[in-house]
Design a protein around this motif. Structure first.
Motif, short mmCIF file in Angstrom:
data_model
loop_
_atom_site.label_atom_id
_atom_site.label_comp_id
_atom_site.label_asym_id
_atom_site.label_seq_id
_atom_site.Cartn_x
_atom_site.Cartn_y
_atom_site.Cartn_z
N GLN A 552 0.47 -0.91 0.48
CA GLN A 552 0.18 0.42 0.15
C GLN A 552 1.04 1.19 -0.20
N ASP A 553 2.11 0.96 0.68
CA ASP A 553 2.55 2.49 0.76
C ASP A 553 3.84 2.80 -0.50
N LEU A 554 3.74 1.76 -1.39
CA LEU A 554 4.51 1.51 -2.79
C LEU A 554 3.78 1.85 -3.66
N LEU A 555 1.99 2.32 -3.45
CA LEU A 555 1.11 2.51 -4.38
C LEU A 555 0.62 3.65 -3.93
N LYS A 556 0.74 4.42 -3.01
CA LYS A 556 1.16 5.29 -2.24
C LYS A 556 1.62 6.77 -3.07
N ILE A 557 3.08 6.33 -3.04
CA ILE A 557 3.62 6.82 -3.57
C ILE A 557 3.44 7.09 -5.22
N ALA A 558 3.42 5.72 -6.09
CA ALA A 558 2.81 5.52 -7.24
C ALA A 558 2.01 6.94 -7.42
N ALA A 559 0.50 6.84 -6.93
CA ALA A 559 -0.47 7.90 -7.06
C ALA A 559 -0.30 9.24 -6.71
N GLU A 560 1.17 9.28 -5.89
CA GLU A 560 1.24 10.70 -5.99
C GLU A 560 1.43 10.92 -6.70
N GLN A 561 2.53 10.75 -7.00
CA GLN A 561 3.24 10.86 -8.68
C GLN A 561 2.67 10.68 -9.85
N GLU A 562 1.50 10.03 -9.89
CA GLU A 562 0.60 10.39 -10.79
C GLU A 562 -0.05 11.47 -10.48
N LYS A 563 -0.57 11.54 -9.87
CA LYS A 563 -1.69 12.90 -9.34
C LYS A 563 -1.00 14.52 -9.24
N ASN A 564 0.91 14.34 -8.84
CA ASN A 564 1.05 15.43 -9.60
C ASN A 564 1.10 16.18 -11.01
N ASN A 565 1.37 14.46 -11.80
CA ASN A 565 1.92 15.02 -13.34
C ASN A 565 0.05 15.04 -13.95
N ALA A 566 -0.88 14.92 -13.33
CA ALA A 566 -1.94 15.30 -14.06
C ALA A 566 -2.52 16.57 -13.94
N LEU A 621 14.92 0.51 -8.74
CA LEU A 621 13.85 0.58 -7.64
C LEU A 621 13.03 1.46 -7.53
N ALA A 622 13.47 2.11 -8.07
CA ALA A 622 13.09 3.99 -7.98
C ALA A 622 11.39 3.67 -9.05
N LYS A 623 11.50 2.68 -9.53
CA LYS A 623 10.51 3.05 -10.37
C LYS A 623 10.01 1.57 -10.00
N LEU A 624 9.69 1.26 -9.50
CA LEU A 624 8.61 -0.10 -8.77
C LEU A 624 7.35 0.62 -8.41
N PRO A 625 6.80 1.47 -7.51
CA PRO A 625 5.85 1.85 -7.25
C PRO A 625 4.82 2.02 -8.30
N GLN A 626 5.58 3.01 -9.75
CA GLN A 626 4.68 3.06 -10.74
C GLN A 626 4.56 1.97 -11.18
N PHE A 627 5.37 0.57 -11.37
CA PHE A 627 4.77 -0.44 -11.95
C PHE A 627 4.15 -1.23 -10.92
N LEU A 628 4.50 -1.38 -10.17
CA LEU A 628 3.11 -1.88 -9.35
C LEU A 628 1.98 -1.14 -9.74
N LEU A 629 1.57 -0.16 -10.07
CA LEU A 629 0.54 0.67 -10.06
C LEU A 629 -0.24 0.84 -11.67
N ARG A 630 0.57 0.54 -12.43
CA ARG A 630 -0.24 -0.19 -13.32
C ARG A 630 -0.41 -1.23 -13.96
#
Length: 737
Positions: A552-566, A621-630
């Protein structure tokens, strides 16, 4: 007798004399009109200078008549016989009496029509001029006529073929179209006839002229041969393209090196299309096929400008092949400035020529195989050496010390290895010193202390590999095999790694045979790891995390990145719901993930492992949150084949080396401090520098060797591989040195 002595003798012809006022002035000569026969012969001498000029007029008339096939027969260079047969709409019998009179034409009615003329011929002087200096016969049949009609002409008038017979056209059997026979050209102008040195030279000029129109007139078949010969000097079918026509007339050497370009300008009122040779072709003389409003013309200004343009690409003394078709607004062109119509003048010549030459220069810069980036040209020559040949064994030297081998070698045929040309010798030994060894290392990175495996510990299990018999995986593997590009696969499998060019755009340079290529290693790695995922399906290693990572922590990091890019649309999405949905989806399919992909997720949402696709390389591993969210929205979990395919694509994208910022060069900033300059060294972040060094080593020593061993290069990779240099092309470029 004395009176006769007082008469001064006439002065020699051409002798200069001083004016003597005592001598009587000669009586002024009266102006008289020349006889019509003399007028016609003078005009004929201006228009028909050689057999090739007569043929040019006849070809243009035939094409104007809507012909789709032209046959030319020549005897003694056109002086004895010049015959052209077409399948056009023919000539009406009622028009034949005035056919060869001067200024009789169906293409021009008023002088103002010259500003909008769109046909080849327009003055009505060609047949008239020919009839005054040759024996002319015309056989023609229209589509509506039941038979063909033949007529003889002399001095612009109908004449009978035999004495005592009528000069009127005679009905004969014949096919639709027109056949014009010109015999004994210049029979009554002996000074002009004696000026021709050889029939072979005139025939060569005729072939050149037929070849020019054969290249330009698409949809028209051409043939030209000597009288009595069975083979044709030129034979072009009606369906041939422009490149095929150039190939048949000028050879494959030119046709294989052609570049097409188009340019138009509304301001100057012109359009231009051309086929020009690239820097890999050169000849001793410039071959310029120039057509302005579909007329073959000469232009010293265009030729000179084109040669100056090519001087930037070709060595000294080398010249190009250029075919230009220039369409200019008829109101801007004066077509009636030369008796043989060899030249035309048009408005704004300098501006038009400059635009055309600029487009030629840009086109050559884009596709020149020795210095540019053209994807489609890298495999244009299947005979190019992709692999370095093995060193030849010296004949007669046995492989071992066995006596039987020595006796057998005496009966074997002696083969001498050919000495390779210097322009085929390239460095292919990976252990040889490369140019990168001469570069200074970055001061913040100690290359001796960098080791990709220093943070990893490998454990080997005794697990037996499983054989995958799933139909979906067999289909996915078959799709890769069907998309295989053989020549590109050969290049990758035999390449020599040169170095990384740009880590931001992920470009590396490799050498294949005698060519240098730039490779998008991001695209290459994506395809490679996808194929590894297919071939090793169900048998992956695993990257284990100790302690485990909370999903869940990894997915939140990815979601925050997507939110900033949106940006502004970010508020339209409930990101907490997205995180919960993806987490629930992954946990519910944890059995499938661990069985097929070695990806272990617990019921509590802890991530224990990821699939390991390559030993010696760890993805960022910096790409790991984005990978899991996708894995939630981009994986089709509904069907088996699409599920495996989309998951492996996302996994391959995760394994692709990340794009790094450009390596900053040492910058110097001047700070004013007590009137003295102070230097400030700008260094790269140590973590980025360390990651950059690891990626460089992994790409050169792990990833590219792996691709060389097992990658199946697909046709999709063609857009990511570009040829930038060809050793043979470079020899041509630098031969002036």
């Amino acid at each position: 007798m004395s009176d006769e002595m007082d008469i001064a003798p006439p002065s020699p012809r051409g002798t200069k004399r001083k004016g003597d006022e005592s001598l009587p002035l000669p009586a002024p000569r009266r102006i008289k009109a020349l006889a019509q026969d003399v007028v016609n012969k003078i005009a004929a001498g201006e228009i028909i200078v050689a057999p090739v000029h007569a043929l040019k007029e006849l070809i243009e008339n035939a094409v104007d008549a809507g012909s789709t096939a032209l046959e030319v027969v020549v005897k003694d260079g056109g002086l004895k016989l010049l015959q052209i047969t077409d399948n056009g709409h023919g000539i009406d019998k009622e028009d034949m009496p005035i056919l060869c009179e001067r200024f009789t034409t169906s293409k021009l009615k008023a002088f103002e029509d010259l500003t909008s003329i769109g046909t080849y011929g327009f003055r009505g002087e060609a047949l008239a001029s020919i009839s005054h200096i040759a024996h002319l016969s015309v056989t023609t049949r229209t589509k509506e006529s039941s038979c063909a009609w033949r007529a003889q002409y002399a001095d612009g008038k109908l004449v009978s073929s035999k004495p005592g017979q009528s000069a009127e056209p005679k009905p004969i059997a014949g096919r639709p179209g027109t056949q014009i026979s010109v015999e004994d050209l210049f029979y009554n102008v002996q000074s002009r006839r004696r000026a021709f040195r050889s029939s072979s030279e005139e025939y060569a000029k005729i072939l050149d002229m037929v070849g020019r129109y054969a290249v330009h007139c698409s949809g028209v078949a051409f043939s030209c041969k000597k009288h009595g010969d069975h083979s044709s000097g030129i034979s072009v079918p009606v369906s041939a393209s422009i490149v095929d026509r150039i190939r048949q007339i000028h050879g494959s050497t030119v046709a294989n090196e052609l570049v097409n370009f188009k340019v138009e300008d509304v301001r100057w009122g012109f359009k231009c299309e051309g086929w020009v040779s690239n820097a890999n072709y050169s000849s001793k003389r410039t071959s310029l096929l120039l057509f302005i409003n579909h007329r073959s013309v000469d232009s010293a200004a265009i030729k000179k400008s084109v040669e100056q343009t090519y001087s930037l690409f070709l060595p000294k003394g080398a010249h190009p092949f250029v075919y230009l078709s220039l369409d200019i607004d008829p109101q801007r062109v004066d077509v009636n400035v030369h008796p043989t119509k060899r030249e035309v003048h048009f408005l704004n010549e300098d501006e038009v020529i400059a635009i055309i030459c600029d487009e030629i220069r840009n086109s050559l810069g884009k596709v020149d195989t020795s210095r540019s980036f053209m994807t489609q040209s890298l495999l244009s020559n299947p005979k190019a050496p992709f692999a370095t040949p093995m060193k030849p064994t010296v004949s007669g030297t046995p492989a071992s010390g066995d006596a039987s081998d020595r006796s057998g070698s005496k009966t074997a045929p002696r083969t001498m290895a050919k000495k390779p040309y210097e322009n085929n010798l390239v460095r292919t030994d990976a252990s040889a010193r490369k140019i990168t060894s001469m570069l200074q290392l970055h001061p913040t990175v100690d290359s001796g202390g960098v080791n990709d495996d220093e943070d990893l510990e490998y454990e080997y299990t005794e697990k037996e590999p499983t054989v995958c018999s799933l139909t979906s995986m067999k289909q996915l593997r078959a799709e890769v095999r069907d998309a295989m590009h053989n020549e590109l696969t050969d290049i990758i499998s035999t390449h020599t790694f040169v170095g990384i060019v740009d880590e931001q755009k992920r470009i590396a340079a490799i050498q294949g045979g005698v060519k240098l290529f730039l490779v998008d290693y991001g695209m290459l790695c994506n395809e490679y790891f996808y194929q590894v995922g297919l071939t090793d399906f169900g048998n992956y290693g695993s990257i284990r995390f100790n302690p485990p990572l909370h999903l869940q922590d990894l997915l939140k990091i990815a979601a925050e990145q997507e939110k900033n890019n949106a940006g502004d649309s970010a508020d339209e999405v409930d990101w907490e719901e997205v995180v919960d949905s993806v987490q629930e989806q992954l946990i519910s399919r944890r059995a499938l993930l661990i069985e097929y992909f070695s990806m272990e997720i617990t019921e509590e949402g802890d991530l224990y492992s990821l699939p390991l696709l390559m030993k010696g390389y760890t993805p960022s591993l910096a790409k790991l949150p984005q990978f899991l969210l996708r894995l939630g929205p981009y994986v089709d979990w509904g069907t088996e084949k699409e599920c495996f395919q989309t998951f492996l694509r996302e996994l391959a994208s995760f394994y692709v080396p990340e794009s790094l910022p450009l390596c900053p060069s040492t910058a110097t900033s001047i700070e004013q401090n007590s009137g003295k300059g102070k230097q400030k060294i700008v260094d790269e972040d140590p973590e980025i520098a360390l990651r950059r060094e690891k990626i460089r080593r992994a790409i050169e020593y792990v990833i590219f060797p792996a691709c060389k061993a097992r990658l199946v290069a697909t046709r999709g990779l063609l857009t990511g591989v570009m040829e930038v240099a060809n050793l043979k092309g470079l020899y041509r470029v630098f031969e002036r040195c």
